[in-house]
Write a protein that holds these residues in place. Sequence first.
Motif, PDB file in Angstrom:
ATOM      1  N   SER A   5       0.777  -1.351  -0.009  1.00 36.33           N
ATOM      2  CA  SER A   5      -0.078  -0.093  -0.021  1.00 36.33           C
ATOM      3  C   SER A   5       0.961   1.249  -0.033  1.00 36.33           C
ATOM      4  O   SER A   5       1.901   1.493  -0.643  1.00 36.33           O
ATOM      5  N   ASP A   6       0.388   2.347   0.805  1.00 30.25           N
ATOM      6  CA  ASP A   6       1.171   3.365   0.771  1.00 30.25           C
ATOM      7  C   ASP A   6       2.682   3.450   1.121  1.00 30.25           C
ATOM      8  O   ASP A   6       3.444   4.277   1.053  1.00 30.25           O
ATOM      9  N   ALA A   7       3.017   2.195   1.828  1.00 33.01           N
ATOM     10  CA  ALA A   7       4.368   2.228   2.180  1.00 33.01           C
ATOM     11  C   ALA A   7       5.202   1.892   1.173  1.00 33.01           C
ATOM     12  O   ALA A   7       6.600   2.023   0.862  1.00 33.01           O
ATOM     13  N   ILE A   8       4.897   1.387  -0.276  1.00 37.70           N
ATOM     14  CA  ILE A   8       5.676   1.206  -1.650  1.00 37.70           C
ATOM     15  C   ILE A   8       5.169   2.148  -2.530  1.00 37.70           C
ATOM     16  O   ILE A   8       5.883   2.588  -3.324  1.00 37.70           O
ATOM     17  N   ARG A   9       4.071   2.745  -2.454  1.00 43.34           N
ATOM     18  CA  ARG A   9       3.643   3.723  -3.554  1.00 43.34           C
ATOM     19  C   ARG A   9       2.635   4.537  -2.988  1.00 43.34           C
ATOM     20  O   ARG A   9       1.952   4.469  -2.117  1.00 43.34           O
ATOM     21  N   LYS A  10       2.658   5.949  -3.564  1.00 48.58           N
ATOM     22  CA  LYS A  10       1.573   6.837  -3.323  1.00 48.58           C
ATOM     23  C   LYS A  10       1.067   7.372  -4.638  1.00 48.58           C
ATOM     24  O   LYS A  10       1.971   7.877  -5.419  1.00 48.58           O
ATOM     25  N   LEU A  11      -0.157   7.351  -4.663  1.00 46.52           N
ATOM     26  CA  LEU A  11      -0.861   7.833  -5.942  1.00 46.52           C
ATOM     27  C   LEU A  11      -1.614   9.310  -5.586  1.00 46.52           C
ATOM     28  O   LEU A  11      -2.217   9.258  -4.425  1.00 46.52           O
ATOM     29  N   GLU A  12      -1.665  10.104  -6.458  1.00 45.26           N
ATOM     30  CA  GLU A  12      -2.305  11.535  -6.260  1.00 45.26           C
ATOM     31  C   GLU A  12      -3.955  10.838  -6.240  1.00 45.26           C
ATOM     32  O   GLU A  12      -4.139  10.033  -6.999  1.00 45.26           O
ATOM     33  N   PRO A  13      -4.647  11.416  -5.313  1.00 41.94           N
ATOM     34  CA  PRO A  13      -5.838  10.956  -5.240  1.00 41.94           C
ATOM     35  C   PRO A  13      -6.810  11.216  -6.426  1.00 41.94           C
ATOM     36  O   PRO A  13      -8.103  10.773  -6.159  1.00 41.94           O
ATOM     37  N   HIS A  14      -6.712  12.077  -7.248  1.00 39.11           N
ATOM     38  CA  HIS A  14      -7.717  12.199  -8.235  1.00 39.11           C
ATOM     39  C   HIS A  14      -8.566  11.207  -8.756  1.00 39.11           C
ATOM     40  O   HIS A  14      -9.682  11.075  -9.045  1.00 39.11           O
ATOM     41  N   ALA A  15      -7.557  10.227  -9.185  1.00 40.46           N
ATOM     42  CA  ALA A  15      -8.321   9.068  -9.832  1.00 40.46           C
ATOM     43  C   ALA A  15      -8.808   8.001  -8.930  1.00 40.46           C
ATOM     44  O   ALA A  15      -9.500   7.060  -9.290  1.00 40.46           O
ATOM     45  N   GLY A  16      -8.554   8.341  -7.491  1.00 41.52           N
ATOM     46  CA  GLY A  16      -8.981   7.412  -6.421  1.00 41.52           C
ATOM     47  C   GLY A  16      -8.747   5.859  -6.253  1.00 41.52           C
ATOM     48  O   GLY A  16      -9.553   4.997  -6.133  1.00 41.52           O
ATOM     49  N   LEU A  17      -7.510   5.710  -6.853  1.00 38.78           N
ATOM     50  CA  LEU A  17      -6.859   4.310  -6.921  1.00 38.78           C
ATOM     51  C   LEU A  17      -5.952   3.879  -5.462  1.00 38.78           C
ATOM     52  O   LEU A  17      -5.703   2.624  -5.558  1.00 38.78           O
ATOM     53  N   GLY A  18      -5.871   4.897  -4.827  1.00 39.55           N
ATOM     54  CA  GLY A  18      -5.122   4.391  -3.788  1.00 39.55           C
ATOM     55  C   GLY A  18      -5.399   3.163  -2.665  1.00 39.55           C
ATOM     56  O   GLY A  18      -4.645   2.127  -2.464  1.00 39.55           O
ATOM     57  N   TYR A  19      -6.636   3.471  -1.893  1.00 43.41           N
ATOM     58  CA  TYR A  19      -6.975   2.089  -1.288  1.00 43.41           C
ATOM     59  C   TYR A  19      -6.981   0.884  -2.067  1.00 43.41           C
ATOM     60  O   TYR A  19      -6.650  -0.278  -1.722  1.00 43.41           O
ATOM     61  N   ASN A  20      -7.662   1.111  -3.331  1.00 44.99           N
ATOM     62  CA  ASN A  20      -7.973  -0.073  -4.085  1.00 44.99           C
ATOM     63  C   ASN A  20      -6.725  -0.698  -4.552  1.00 44.99           C
ATOM     64  O   ASN A  20      -6.771  -2.140  -4.578  1.00 44.99           O
ATOM     65  N   SER A  21      -5.483  -0.205  -4.644  1.00 41.04           N
ATOM     66  CA  SER A  21      -4.285  -0.541  -5.282  1.00 41.04           C
ATOM     67  C   SER A  21      -3.607  -1.420  -3.888  1.00 41.04           C
ATOM     68  O   SER A  21      -2.947  -2.452  -4.059  1.00 41.04           O
ATOM     69  N   GLY A  22      -3.732  -0.614  -2.806  1.00 44.30           N
ATOM     70  CA  GLY A  22      -3.245  -1.200  -1.434  1.00 44.30           C
ATOM     71  C   GLY A  22      -3.840  -2.294  -1.187  1.00 44.30           C
ATOM     72  O   GLY A  22      -3.219  -3.455  -0.769  1.00 44.30           O
ATOM     73  N   LEU A  23      -5.269  -2.622  -1.362  1.00 44.89           N
ATOM     74  CA  LEU A  23      -5.915  -3.966  -1.149  1.00 44.89           C
ATOM     75  C   LEU A  23      -5.550  -4.862  -2.118  1.00 44.89           C
ATOM     76  O   LEU A  23      -5.318  -5.973  -1.747  1.00 44.89           O
ATOM     77  N   ALA A  24      -5.348  -4.436  -3.245  1.00 45.94           N
ATOM     78  CA  ALA A  24      -4.965  -5.579  -4.273  1.00 45.94           C
ATOM     79  C   ALA A  24      -3.490  -6.201  -3.817  1.00 45.94           C
ATOM     80  O   ALA A  24      -3.160  -7.293  -4.110  1.00 45.94           O
ATOM     81  N   ASP A  25      -2.706  -5.264  -3.149  1.00 43.00           N
ATOM     82  CA  ASP A  25      -1.346  -5.805  -2.823  1.00 43.00           C
ATOM     83  C   ASP A  25      -1.511  -6.790  -1.675  1.00 43.00           C
ATOM     84  O   ASP A  25      -0.986  -7.944  -1.974  1.00 43.00           O
ATOM     85  N   VAL A  26      -2.458  -6.569  -0.760  1.00 44.26           N
ATOM     86  CA  VAL A  26      -2.654  -7.458   0.287  1.00 44.26           C
ATOM     87  C   VAL A  26      -3.238  -8.959  -0.352  1.00 44.26           C
ATOM     88  O   VAL A  26      -2.924 -10.079   0.212  1.00 44.26           O
ATOM     89  N   VAL A  27      -4.277  -8.762  -1.150  1.00 41.65           N
ATOM     90  CA  VAL A  27      -4.822 -10.041  -1.728  1.00 41.65           C
ATOM     91  C   VAL A  27      -3.576 -10.809  -2.555  1.00 41.65           C
ATOM     92  O   VAL A  27      -3.824 -12.034  -2.193  1.00 41.65           O
TER      93      VAL A  27
END
Length: 494
Positions: free
Chosen positions: A311-333
């Motif tokens: 998640s945010d410990a490896i990548r930080k996405l600017e929030p306009h596209a709203g992909l931050g939490y979704n990408s972090g969850l995919a990491d855990v999956v």
Amino acid sequence: MATVEKPFRIVIVGAGLVGLTAAHILSKTDIDFVILERHENLTPELGSLLSLWPPTFRIFDQLDLQDKLEPVLNPIDNGVTMSADDGSIFTSWNPGELIKKNHGYGLKVTHRPLFIEALYQSLPDSAKARIKVKKHVFKVNVSDDGVVVECTDGTVERGSIVIGLDGVHSRVRQCMQAMEEGRAAPSISETPKSPYVTTYRMVFGSIPIPPTLPNNVNHECASGRVSTQLLTGNSLAWFGVYEALDKPTSERIKYTEKDKEEAIQRWGHLYTAPGMRVRDVFGLQDGNFGMINLEEGRVDKWYWNRIVLASDAIRKLEPHAGLGYNSGLADVVVLVNKLRRLLETTRSPDTKALEAVFADYQEERKKDEPIVHDMSMRRARAYAWLSPMDKIMTKYIIPYTSFGVYSTNRIYGPVVSRAPVLDWLEEKSDTKNLKIPYAHHPIVKGKKSKNALSRNHSYYNPSAYIGVVIAAALTGVGLQYYHRILTMISPKAT
């Protein structure tokens, strides 16, 4: 005497959005875990906006969370792009319906505090008992057979691995990098330089829905180096003012009340929705608003020894596209899928086997990294213009071409289609007969869905993306804007 295998235990640092969802995932396994959270309260004080995309809803479906989370979710019925300077409308359309046809789910947003509360309350009691608050991690030790995590209150947690879900300023990442480089970790009182770069900062908060605006509409207003957003939900609205810094920085900045007030005064004249300016929005809120840097970037190494980051410990996405939490969850999956497979062969894997899993996890997740970053960065710059081309895209190319539909189908669509699922939990919702089929499906009772695409399936090609932008610029803008574009790019070329 036979060797007794040591039980596998995960120590997770960080009980934010991704950490709580990880607790839901692990509670569906027989893997022991504990979550350490620095703060006393899991719910943030400020009411910010969170976007949820189709792959995340697939995971919620597998975790039986859909009904429990639905009361705090808000659909987006329409998206309006405007000029922040004069309030004129550039585009108005509903990408959510197209995305739903493509992927089975549309777009929804939620109030972050309410969503976190719903995530926590829907955990089984056994998982709640594994979350420990007021645990400020300051040291991580690794050995051949496990990890030891030390907290400032003197408590110690032992486990087999550490997963760092502790955000942009991850202490786990700092400790990991220091050990890998053979040096001492920085003191917890220090403020190390961020691996990410900040180009934009944001003032944000929530307000009652203005009586003149419809519900469930996302308004985004563009201008030079600044943009505004006002999104109305079912019963609440969220606002943001995005401002480009004079110079990008990696320094950590804490903003004061004076900084917030000055930003509001500076941009009070800008439109944030039809008939609404920034000063009108701030007249409706109660003073509970924040100001933060919006970091962008990623780190090169996601693991070392028995430590792995997500998640945010490896990548930080600017929030306009709203992909931050979704990408972090995919990491855990992906990470939990791979750990489960490893633990099927041994309950006490050695460091070499764990590093192989971590390397495989990083390689798989990095496949779509360039596209996800590109999407997030381009969306931010499409509204707070940093260059003439950003302005051209928003004002002239997108409104007069089908570029929005193209990018939804051919750029974003394949990224969604390749999103991971939990490979051992049944997916109850029907994901067949979609316009863009999913590549991955759970394997339940030894059977995998026949509706799966090849792992190599992709509509996306970076050179094709650049080509379509150029083609759109030439065909969509047309002769009526030719002179105007030339003037913006080169005033002398007239």
